[in-house]
Design an enzyme around this catalytic site. Structure first.
Site: not given
Ligand code: THU
Length: 127
Positions: A40, A42, A51, A53, A84, A87
């Protein structure tokens, strides 16, 4: 350990998550057996966060891969972290009913089919 799971756990170490401190890694195996990884990433505006994925999948697409066998998602949670909703939609469009393995650093693993996590999807067949 299954190399795909190990790759997802390793990719998690590269997560850029200064706002949530929630690090996620992903790995996707293409039809040639090549593994593409993502973490991920941010952003200070939050909504531009991507994310793990989707980073892994878009990296794979940009390398020319179009068919996929399996996905792995790694996060440090006891109840294993699933993709999520956004994704799930994107994975469905590119991978269909793919196998998704969830893993944590303690090597707890659970495996799902995307169809079970994302029933009755919207996709291009409706357009
Ligand atoms: N996140 C992911 O990268 N993948 C997931 O399956 C769930 C959430 C990340 C997004 C954000 O950077 C952090 O997790 C918190 O939501």
């Amino acid at each position: 350990m299954d190399p795909l799971l190990a790759c997802a756990l390793a990719a998690r170490e590269n997560a850029h998550a200064p706002f949530s401190n929630f690090k996620v890694g992903a790995a996707i195996e293409d039809a040639n057996g090549r593994i593409h990884t993502g973490c991920n990433v941010e952003n200070a505006t939050y909504g531009l966060t991507v994310c793990a994925e989707r980073v892994a999948l878009f990296k794979a697409i940009s390398e020319g891969a179009r068919q996929f066998r399996r996905v792995a998602v790694a996060a440090d949670t006891d109840t294993l972290t699933p993709p999520c909703g956004a994704c799930r939609q994107v994975l469905w469009e590119f991978c269909g009913d793919i196998e998704i393995a969830l893993v944590n650093p303690g090597s707890k693993v659970e495996t799902f089919r995307l169809k079970d996590l994302f029933p009755r999807p919207f996709d291009a067949s409706y357009l």
